[in-house]
Design an enzyme around this catalytic site. Structure first.
Site, PDB file in Angstrom:
ATOM      1  CB  ILE A 179      -0.979  -0.023   1.195  1.00 64.31           C
ATOM      2  CG1 ILE A 179      -1.911  -1.241   1.063  1.00 64.31           C
ATOM      3  CG2 ILE A 179      -1.795   1.271   1.276  1.00 64.31           C
ATOM      4  CD1 ILE A 179      -2.700  -1.589   2.302  1.00 64.31           C
TER       5      ILE A 179
ATOM      6  CG  ASP B   6      10.013  -0.396   3.995  1.00 59.77           C
ATOM      7  OD1 ASP B   6      10.543  -1.452   4.402  1.00 59.77           O
ATOM      8  OD2 ASP B   6       8.871  -0.351   3.504  1.00 59.77           O
ATOM      9  CG  ASN B   7      12.498  -2.960   8.696  1.00 61.42           C
ATOM     10  OD1 ASN B   7      11.627  -3.226   7.862  1.00 61.42           O
ATOM     11  ND2 ASN B   7      12.465  -3.428   9.935  1.00 61.42           N
ATOM     12  CG  LEU B   8      14.547  -2.620   2.415  1.00 59.30           C
ATOM     13  CD1 LEU B   8      15.881  -2.786   1.679  1.00 59.30           C
ATOM     14  CD2 LEU B   8      13.492  -2.153   1.426  1.00 59.30           C
TER      15      LEU B   8
ATOM     16  CG  ASN C 266       6.404  -8.314   3.789  1.00 60.49           C
ATOM     17  OD1 ASN C 266       6.859  -9.335   3.272  1.00 60.49           O
ATOM     18  ND2 ASN C 266       5.120  -8.020   3.751  1.00 60.49           N
TER      19      ASN C 266
ATOM     20  CB  SER D  23      -6.648  -3.864  10.128  1.00 51.96           C
ATOM     21  OG  SER D  23      -7.304  -5.016   9.670  1.00 51.96           O
TER      22      SER D  23
ATOM     23  CE1 TYR E 283      -1.609  -6.426  11.041  1.00 56.40           C
ATOM     24  CE2 TYR E 283      -3.801  -7.299  10.601  1.00 56.40           C
ATOM     25  CZ  TYR E 283      -2.813  -6.365  10.353  1.00 56.40           C
ATOM     26  OH  TYR E 283      -3.033  -5.368   9.430  1.00 56.40           O
TER      27      TYR E 283
ATOM     28  CE  LYS F 223      -1.802  -2.813  11.693  1.00 55.28           C
ATOM     29  NZ  LYS F 223      -1.021  -1.722  11.138  1.00 55.28           N
TER      30      LYS F 223
ATOM     31  CG  PHE G 298     -13.576  -3.349   5.774  1.00 51.72           C
ATOM     32  CD1 PHE G 298     -13.454  -2.149   6.462  1.00 51.72           C
ATOM     33  CD2 PHE G 298     -14.445  -4.303   6.269  1.00 51.72           C
ATOM     34  CE1 PHE G 298     -14.201  -1.904   7.624  1.00 51.72           C
ATOM     35  CE2 PHE G 298     -15.205  -4.069   7.415  1.00 51.72           C
ATOM     36  CZ  PHE G 298     -15.081  -2.876   8.092  1.00 51.72           C
ATOM     37  CG  ASN G 299     -10.604  -7.910   3.174  1.00 55.07           C
ATOM     38  OD1 ASN G 299     -11.512  -7.556   3.929  1.00 55.07           O
ATOM     39  ND2 ASN G 299      -9.842  -8.945   3.431  1.00 55.07           N
TER      40      ASN G 299
ATOM     41  CG  ASN H 263      -2.964 -10.773   1.514  1.00 51.87           C
ATOM     42  OD1 ASN H 263      -1.973 -11.360   1.104  1.00 51.87           O
ATOM     43  ND2 ASN H 263      -3.033  -9.473   1.579  1.00 51.87           N
TER      44      ASN H 263
HETATM   45  N1  LIG Z   1      -2.793  -5.232   2.953  1.00 46.12           N
HETATM   46  C1  LIG Z   1      -3.850  -5.424   3.714  1.00 46.12           C
HETATM   47  O1  LIG Z   1      -4.703  -6.272   3.431  1.00 46.12           O
HETATM   48  C2  LIG Z   1      -4.068  -4.594   4.961  1.00 46.12           C
HETATM   49  C3  LIG Z   1      -5.322  -4.580   5.581  1.00 46.12           C
HETATM   50  C4  LIG Z   1      -5.516  -3.802   6.727  1.00 46.12           C
HETATM   51  C5  LIG Z   1      -4.453  -3.070   7.241  1.00 46.12           C
HETATM   52  N2  LIG Z   1      -3.228  -3.116   6.637  1.00 46.12           N
HETATM   53  C6  LIG Z   1      -2.123  -2.364   7.215  1.00 46.12           C
HETATM   54  O2  LIG Z   1      -1.618  -1.478   6.238  1.00 46.12           O
HETATM   55  C7  LIG Z   1      -0.214  -1.309   6.392  1.00 46.12           C
HETATM   56  C8  LIG Z   1       0.469  -1.573   5.074  1.00 46.12           C
HETATM   57  O3  LIG Z   1       0.119  -2.857   4.621  1.00 46.12           O
HETATM   58  P1  LIG Z   1       0.802  -3.504   3.338  1.00 46.12           P
HETATM   59  O4  LIG Z   1      -0.156  -4.461   2.796  1.00 46.12           O
HETATM   60  O5  LIG Z   1       1.339  -2.446   2.467  1.00 46.12           O
HETATM   61  O6  LIG Z   1       1.993  -4.308   4.028  1.00 46.12           O
HETATM   62  P2  LIG Z   1       3.460  -4.581   3.498  1.00 46.12           P
HETATM   63  O7  LIG Z   1       4.029  -5.662   4.338  1.00 46.12           O
HETATM   64  O8  LIG Z   1       3.468  -4.775   2.032  1.00 46.12           O
HETATM   65  O9  LIG Z   1       4.209  -3.209   3.825  1.00 46.12           O
HETATM   66  C9  LIG Z   1       4.683  -2.888   5.100  1.00 46.12           C
HETATM   67  C10 LIG Z   1       6.082  -2.288   4.927  1.00 46.12           C
HETATM   68  O10 LIG Z   1       6.570  -1.928   6.214  1.00 46.12           O
HETATM   69  C11 LIG Z   1       7.924  -2.333   6.327  1.00 46.12           C
HETATM   70  N3  LIG Z   1       8.173  -2.532   7.761  1.00 46.12           N
HETATM   71  C12 LIG Z   1       7.607  -3.439   8.588  1.00 46.12           C
HETATM   72  N4  LIG Z   1       8.074  -3.277   9.846  1.00 46.12           N
HETATM   73  C13 LIG Z   1       8.942  -2.231   9.814  1.00 46.12           C
HETATM   74  C14 LIG Z   1       9.722  -1.570  10.792  1.00 46.12           C
HETATM   75  N5  LIG Z   1       9.727  -1.962  12.069  1.00 46.12           N
HETATM   76  N6  LIG Z   1      10.483  -0.526  10.414  1.00 46.12           N
HETATM   77  C15 LIG Z   1      10.504  -0.106   9.119  1.00 46.12           C
HETATM   78  N7  LIG Z   1       9.784  -0.703   8.151  1.00 46.12           N
HETATM   79  C16 LIG Z   1       9.018  -1.740   8.484  1.00 46.12           C
HETATM   80  C17 LIG Z   1       8.049  -3.578   5.468  1.00 46.12           C
HETATM   81  O11 LIG Z   1       9.360  -3.807   5.006  1.00 46.12           O
HETATM   82  C18 LIG Z   1       7.079  -3.273   4.328  1.00 46.12           C
HETATM   83  O12 LIG Z   1       7.741  -2.650   3.257  1.00 46.12           O
HETATM   84  C19 LIG Z   1       0.196  -2.255   7.518  1.00 46.12           C
HETATM   85  O13 LIG Z   1       0.272  -1.502   8.705  1.00 46.12           O
HETATM   86  C20 LIG Z   1      -0.944  -3.244   7.588  1.00 46.12           C
HETATM   87  O14 LIG Z   1      -1.096  -3.767   8.883  1.00 46.12           O
HETATM   88  C21 LIG Z   1      -3.025  -3.856   5.497  1.00 46.12           C
END
Ligand SMILES: NC(=O)c1ccc[n+]([C@@H]2O[C@H](COP(=O)([O-])OP(=O)(O)OC[C@H]3O[C@@H](n4cnc5c(N)ncnc54)[C@H](O)[C@@H]3O)[C@@H](O)[C@H]2O)c1
Length: 334
Positions: free
Chosen positions: A14, A33-35, A37, A126, A150, A154, A179-180, A199
């Site tokens: 996102i 971002d610490n990469l 994920n 979320s 998880y 949140k 939501f999703n 997912n």
């Molecule tokens: N994708 C979904 O379905 C969804 C739904 C509801 C909420 N969310 C929330 O939205 C946010 C983004 O989701 P996403 O799908 O893009 O996830 P994602 O895992 O693709 O992105 C998260 C990013 O955060 C980085 N990261 C994680 N921990 C870190 C830390 N301690 N320090 C620095 N960087 C860190 C990861 O490297 C990754 O690039 C998250 O907080 C997630 O909980 C996502």
């Protein structure tokens, strides 16, 4: 006026969509971002879309000193906090990993913002904070009882923002309960492609391009119209739009506000699979297996609050979500 923006987790699924749209709108974007994920190659993809690279810092958001330095030196006006782990099932198996990263992540970020006098934050929450549905559609007043570590992280994030805004009356915070989110950028360059997909859309994409032989449906005996779980799928570009609008409107809200982000429509797993196959004229095998722990049968949003307060509503439909996902998969999943 908001000009300098920090996006934590800005190279994630996102976050990368959000950064691309912010850059297109001429904001100065800084990413931490610490990469954990994501991959550094996402920066190039953002560049390909926008012809401008955001400033990138590779470190952990829990590092208060380093985060404060960025906040102060770059004169950050607002933080989008997306950095977190997000896999519900992994969080059940490894709860400490989630408590450490997600809870300390936001609490340390709030601390860094306080010492740097940065007072605007938009937090990625979320719909999992609701837990078992007592009524539908789920509005923001519904009780919160997360069913996974998880989800609990949140809810903690939201509570931290509640207390932080009580302690600091300059703080403006918005939590967006997604939501999703599904779908991909119209360029086909960025999308959801985790190493270990959990997912729905990344799993459908893998089945569609033949990387996985069968798509497994977890549970077909739910009390829904076709027995498969129902969710509120929302296009990632709609999610991004809600962020940008929240940023523009944040000054008019007091303290901490919470909004659902969805379409308001429930779609079953079978429905999304049928739409995906039809719109992309492809086929793959489907197998119904037993339910997963922590999954709820039906969940969809009441999105009246965000419409009333900000006039936001989703624009993309299920076909757009399925089509853009497949376009991304064809280009990027090998
Ligand atoms: N994708 C979904 O379905 C969804 C739904 C509801 C909420 N969310 C929330 O939205 C946010 C983004 O989701 P996403 O799908 O893009 O996830 P994602 O895992 O693709 O992105 C998260 C990013 O955060 C980085 N990261 C994680 N921990 C870190 C830390 N301690 N320090 C620095 N960087 C860190 C990861 O490297 C990754 O690039 C998250 O907080 C997630 O909980 C996502």
């Amino acid at each position: 006026m908001i000009k300098n923006i920090l996006v934590t987790g800005g190279l994630g699924y996102i976050g990368s969509h959000l950064c691309a749209e912010l850059i297109k709108k001429k904001y100065n974007v800084f990413i931490i971002d610490n990469l954990s994920n994501s991959k550094i190659s996402r920066l190039k993809k953002i560049y390909k879309i926008t012809k401008k690279k955001p400033t990138f810092y590779n470190f952990d958001i829990k590092d208060v000193k380093k985060t404060s330095k960025v906040l102060k030196n770059k004169k950050i006006d607002l933080v989008f906090h997306l950095a977190a782990f997000k896999d519900v099932n992994e969080s059940i198996k490894e709860p400490d990993k989630y408590y450490n990263n997600n809870i300390f992540g936001i609490s340390n970020l709030i601390q860094a913002m306080q010492v740097s006098s940065v007072n605007n934050i938009i937090f990625s929450s979320s719909a999992v904070v609701y837990g078992e549905c007592k009524y539908l559609p789920l509005d923001e007043k519904h009780s919160t009882m997360p069913l996974s570590p998880y989800g609990l992280t949140k809810l903690f994030g939201e509570k931290f923002l509640d207390y932080a805004s009580v302690g600091n009356d300059k703080l403006k915070a918005i939590s967006l309960r997604y939501f999703n989110p599904v779908g991909s950028h119209s360029s086909g360059e960025i999308g959801d492609n985790p190493d270990k997909p959990d997912n729905i859309m990344p799993l459908i994409n893998r089945a569609a391009i033949g990387k996985k032989k069968i798509f497994q449906i977890y549970g077909s005996d739910y009390s829904s119209k076709d027995g498969t779980p129902i969710r509120d799928y929302v296009h990632v570009l709609d999610v991004v739009d809600a962020h940008i609008l929240s940023m523009k409107k944040i000054k008019k809200f007091k303290g901490h506000s919470i909004f659902n982000i969805g379409t308001g429509k429930g779609i079953s797993v079978l429905e999304i699979l049928e739409t995906y196959k039809k719109i992309n004229t492809i086929d793959f095998k489907i197998k119904k297996i037993k339910r997963r722990k922590g999954d709820i049968p039906i969940s969809y949003a009441n999105v009246r609050k965000i419409y009333k307060k900000m006039k936001w509503k989703s624009k993309y439909n299920l076909k757009d979500m399925c089509q853009s996902s497949f376009e991304f998969a064809k280009k990027n999943i090998t």
